[in-house]
Design a protein around this motif. Structure first.
Motif, PDB file in Angstrom:
ATOM      1  N   TYR A  53       0.863  -1.306  -0.021  1.00  0.00           N
ATOM      2  CA  TYR A  53       0.075  -0.010  -0.075  1.00  0.00           C
ATOM      3  C   TYR A  53       0.916   1.409   0.139  1.00  0.00           C
ATOM      4  CZ  TYR A  53      -3.187  -3.727   1.002  1.00  0.00           C
ATOM      5  OH  TYR A  53      -3.820  -4.859   1.187  1.00  0.00           O
ATOM      6  N   ASP A  73       4.258   4.912  -3.453  1.00  0.00           N
ATOM      7  CA  ASP A  73       4.233   3.541  -3.913  1.00  0.00           C
ATOM      8  C   ASP A  73       5.299   3.230  -4.793  1.00  0.00           C
ATOM      9  OD1 ASP A  73       3.211   1.004  -3.965  1.00  0.00           O
ATOM     10  OD2 ASP A  73       1.054   1.658  -4.605  1.00  0.00           O
ATOM     11  N   GLN A 170      -3.626  -0.867   4.596  1.00  0.00           N
ATOM     12  CA  GLN A 170      -4.741  -0.767   3.617  1.00  0.00           C
ATOM     13  C   GLN A 170      -5.730   0.252   3.863  1.00  0.00           C
ATOM     14  OE1 GLN A 170      -6.509  -4.742   3.034  1.00  0.00           O
ATOM     15  NE2 GLN A 170      -7.362  -3.799   1.248  1.00  0.00           N
ATOM     16  N   LYS A 173      -4.324   3.316   2.853  1.00  0.00           N
ATOM     17  CA  LYS A 173      -4.311   3.717   1.171  1.00  0.00           C
ATOM     18  C   LYS A 173      -5.569   3.929   0.749  1.00  0.00           C
ATOM     19  CE  LYS A 173      -2.661   3.571  -2.816  1.00  0.00           C
ATOM     20  NZ  LYS A 173      -1.481   2.680  -3.669  1.00  0.00           N
TER      21      LYS A 173
END
Lengths: 453, 445
Positions: A53, A73, A170, A173
């Motif tokens: 993420y 990322d 997660q 993100k």
């Protein structure tokens, strides 16, 4: 002969000793610098790419103590996708570019084509409101200082920026992709804009202390606390994260490090320290750290000689007075009134100069001015009012007309009770504030930017 | 004695054999790899650059950041990948290909700088100027401030290309010098670092085609070549015409020297090269105008179009006269102007404004409206059908010509010109081409 034999034997032994003194390897861990560099870079690359993420990067520019978050990322083939809290577009729009590693004496991570992180370093000051030619003194080439699975500590090679990468989860993100960062920027910056006299209360050694908070350029937090009669200040950057702002480690007082702030409820901001303790941000009715008396700094022979009132800083109350002056007291043809300056003379007289400039030239070109003098009337409640004494001229045209055209100003100064005070905490503006019967400021004031002439 | 011989032999034996270790010494002079992987390729761009620059011209275009390639003391930032290919395409088209065509394959492979460095930001100098390009010993050309160039904005691209031609002129000059007489013409006038203090006019009057040309002879030469080749003869002549007699004479003399230099030193027909580049240039600035309806309509920057009689196209004048003469339903009033609105519903509203007779556009105003429904096809061509009139029924009966005009044509919304001060409805034919008839007014808010 015997001596020759001894010498030859000696030489022989010496030869034995020196001919084979080479060590087996000169390298740490039996690896060449290149091998160690490659291994290290391989490891760092793997860690960067292992975060499914991405990472939140917190970049601090030490020359101006600002903080920016840059989300990264890292992908295959040296590709990186960024978001940033730089503005509400970069916070919402992913942008892809390249990165690379380079051995600059210490292994370095370099963002080698333009992306959001470069906005800060750009020498075009229109882009980042920094210094022309230098931007915000930000970095995009970083030495890799410490690496762990969740944290990578980087240091800028050119400007010594701290850049800390922390692995993203997660849900974070998801928030990023869904525009939460943009919402955060709007939410926090609106709050900062209207915040006044903010503070948190902290218990140090059994004693409660109020830490006054200022939000600096939306990019940093400045704290001030009274220790006896001494003001102690500390400040550090802030980074917009996801549903919170993260605070730089510089935001530390007496061993308590403030790490983040978030809205627990609407408009209720809480600051959290590194032990998880929460402090509600409160608003006081007056500044937590008292400013020094205005008149210690303002007056003839003091730090500031004048306060310059310009019409665009007028409050609603004062505008008609200004209009009256502006419309009527132009005694020279082809000139217009630009601004006025107030000064306090040593005998307490209020001295007002009204500046005129060539018509259509704004406040450029040569200025002429007319003078108005007022005597102080000290009221029993400690406030002051001013009564008209005389006009002066600017040496050219007569300004006797000024008296008759400044009657509204005269009435304002005569019929109100004033206190002299600072207008802002940075102590760059100040002037006369009208007070009511209870000694409270009414919101009406004649203030200006402080100057020395 | 024999004993010593044995010891001596033994000694040499030791010396000889002491170091006969099977050791790979190359490992110990391992050179540090300072490059790392920073030039990791980005497939599409790098392949394209290799195919278009490296293979045909021996030129490496480097766009990835390498601090050691720029001034270490300056704050400089890398280029945005998105700019690389569009800008490189211009360099091919306006620099390499024309020179290749005029000067031949050998020339174009040998003389251009072997390394092109693309840099995103400008290089800021201590005298307040910025550097847009540099040529280093004929081997490397650095182009700065490329991030600020919109590849669709010809004037910005043109400035970059001028830099490219300027730097190449330096390379030519460094290989084969322009005659020394060139620099002597203005010997006393060059001002080195003080050139930013020159005005355009002062520069021209001294005999410099640009201010920068006033810095030194080699820059003067490079500026002359770049302006002549890229901005073209027409622009060049228009600048020269602004100069005083002294400046005009000197610039024209230098122009002749430049043309002669290309011919005698390089066998290049300068005029032919110049024409080749001129032929490539876009006729009109390729910068597309913003979509008219992006800024016009309810809730947008402009909410209505104001039609004053002076702004009607001739074709519309008759219709306007009809309206004016016929739609006055109130006694003692005259029609002053008309406004067009695009409502949030998409409907077109036409308002006709009336003022008391003889009072121009002062006094109390009344107006009547006509409403039209709109249909837009895929090519943004709009057609209108009459919907209703507002409160004043009389307008409808008196405005047949207006209604027929609006409902009887196909239109596109567009700007009148690039300064975006006027725009409106342009009649198009069945092929979507403009017919020249239009209803153009001033957008206001």
């Amino acid at each position: 002969m015997k001596r020759i034999g001894i010498i030859m034997s000696f030489v022989f032994v010496l030869g034995m000793m020196f001919s084979c003194t080479k060590t087996e390897s000169q390298f740490i861990d039996e690896k060449t610098p290149n091998e160690r560099y490659s291994e290290f870079i391989t490891e760092v690359r793997a860690i960067l790419q292992s975060s499914e993420y991405g990472w939140i990067g917190m970049l601090r520019t030490p020359r101006n103590d600002k903080g920016f978050s840059v989300f990264m990322d890292f992908k295959e083939d040296n590709r990186v996708v960024m978001y940033s809290d730089f503005n509400t577009t970069t916070s919402n729009t992913p942008k892809e570019s390249s990165f690379g590693f380079r051995n600059t004496g210490i292994p370095s991570l370099i963002f080698d084509t333009y992306n959001y992180i470069h906005l800060l370093a750009d020498p075009n000051s229109d882009i980042n409101s920094g210094t022309s030619g230098s931007g915000l003194y930000a970095d995009f080439e970083f030495s890799i200082r410490k690496v762990s699975a969740d944290t990578i500590v980087l240091r800028g090679n050119l400007n010594n920026n701290d850049f800390l990468l922390v692995r993203l989860k997660q849900d974070e993100k998801d928030k990023l992709v869904n525009g939460v960062l943009t919402d955060d920027i709007n939410l926090f910056q609106n709050y900062f804009a209207s915040a006044e006299n903010n503070y948190i209360e902290l218990n140090i050694d059994g004693e409660s202390r109020k830490l006054a908070i200022d939000y600096v350029d939306n990019r940093g937090v400045a704290f001030q606390v009274m220790e006896g009669s001494k003001i102690v200040s500390f400040a550090g950057p802030l980074y917009y994260a996801l549903n919170e702002i993260k605070l730089g480690k510089e935001n530390t007082y007496k061993g308590v490090t403030f790490v983040r702030a978030y809205f627990k409820e609407v408009d209720k901001l809480f600051i959290v320290d590194d032990a998880g303790k929460e402090y509600e941000v409160l608003a006081a009715s007056s500044p937590i750290i008292p400013l020094p008396p205005f008149l210690d700094s303002f007056g003839d022979g003091k730090r500031y000689y004048s306060a310059e009132f310009r019409p665009n800083t007028a409050n609603a109350y004062f505008q008609p007075i200004w209009n009256a002056i502006q419309n009527e007291s132009i005694t020279k043809a082809d000139r217009h009134i630009g601004y006025l300056r107030m000064s306090l003379l040593t005998d307490g007289q209020l001295y007002i100069r009204i500046y005129r400039y060539a018509a259509g030239a704004g406040t450029t070109g040569s200025a002429s001015f007319s003078r108005l003098y007022y005597n102080p009337v000290n009221n029993s409640d400690g406030s002051v009012s001013y009564t008209y004494i005389a006009t002066g001229s600017d040496g050219g045209a007569s300004s006797s007309a000024l008296r008759s055209t400044s009657l509204e100003l005269e009435a304002f100064l005569r019929d109100n009770k004033f206190v002299w005070d600072w207008k802002n905490k940075t102590m760059t503006e100040g002037g006369l504030f009208v007070i009511d019967a209870n000694g409270e400021k009414t919101g009406v004031a004649l203030t200006g930017i402080l100057g020395t002439s | 004695m024999k004993k010593y011989l044995i010891i001596g032999t033994l000694f040499f034996f030791v010396l000889l054999n002491g170091c006969r270790k099977a050791e790979d010494l190359t490992n110990q002079v391992d050179r540090l790899d300072f490059i790392g992987d920073q030039f990791a390729l980005n497939g599409a761009i790098d392949e394209w650059l290799y195919e278009k620059f490296t293979q045909p011209y021996n030129i490496r275009v480097q766009y990835k950041w390498d601090r050691s390639e720029v001034d270490l003391s300056k704050t400089i930032t890398p280029i945005d990948e998105e700019k690389v290919r569009p800008l490189a395409e211009y360099i091919l088209k306006y620099y390499l290909e024309p020179y290749a065509a005029e000067a031949g394959e050998f020339f174009i492979k040998k003389y251009p700088a072997k390394q092109y460095l693309f840099v995103g930001s400008a290089e800021h100098n201590s005298n307040g100027t910025v550097t847009l390009g540099s040529a280093d010993k004929g081997r490397k050309v650095v182009l700065y401030r490329l991030n600020e160039i919109d590849p669709n904005n010809w004037s910005a691209v043109e400035r970059m290309l001028k830099t490219v031609h300027h730097e190449f002129a330096h390379i030519l000059d460094q290989n084969r010098r322009i005659t020394a007489e060139y620099g002597l013409l203005n010997k006393a006038d060059y001002v080195e670092d003080l050139w930013p203090n020159l005005t355009d006019q002062q520069a021209l009057d001294l005999g410099f085609i640009t201010r920068y040309a006033g810095s030194e002879p080699s820059e003067d030469f490079a500026e002359m070549v770049a302006v002549l080749l890229l901005y073209g003869q027409e622009f060049f002549d228009s600048q020269v015409a602004l100069a005083n007699a002294n400046g005009r004479a000197k610039i024209k003399q230098k122009e002749d020297m430049v043309v002669e230099y290309f011919s005698s030193q390089w066998g290049i027909n300068f005029r032919s090269l110049q024409q080749r580049i001129a032929d490539l240039k876009p006729e009109v600035p390729p910068t597309p105008l913003p979509d008219f309806l992006d800024t016009f309509g309810e809730g947008k920057s402009y909410t209505y179009l104001q039609f004053e009689s002076a702004e009607y196209s001739d074709e519309f004048q008759a219709i306007w006269d009809d309206i004016k003469n016929e739609t006055v339903v109130e006694v003692d009033r005259h029609i002053a102007y008309m406004r067009l609105y695009v409502l949030a519903t998409g409907q077109l509203q036409v308002r006709v404004y009336r003022y008391p007779a003889g009072s121009g556009q002062t006094g109390s105003v009344t107006y009547s409206s006509l409403y039209f429904d709109v249909a837009t096809d895929t090519d943004d061509i709009v057609t209108f059908t009459y919907a209703t009139s507002g409160s004043s029924a009389a307008l409808r009966t008196n405005s047949d010509n207006l209604v027929n005009f609006i409902t009887g044509h196909k239109f596109v919304w567009s700007w009148k010109d690039s300064d975006l001060t006027h725009g409106g409805l342009y009649v198009v034919d069945n092929n979507g081409e403009r017919t020249g008839v239009s209803l153009v007014g001033e957008p206001r808010s």
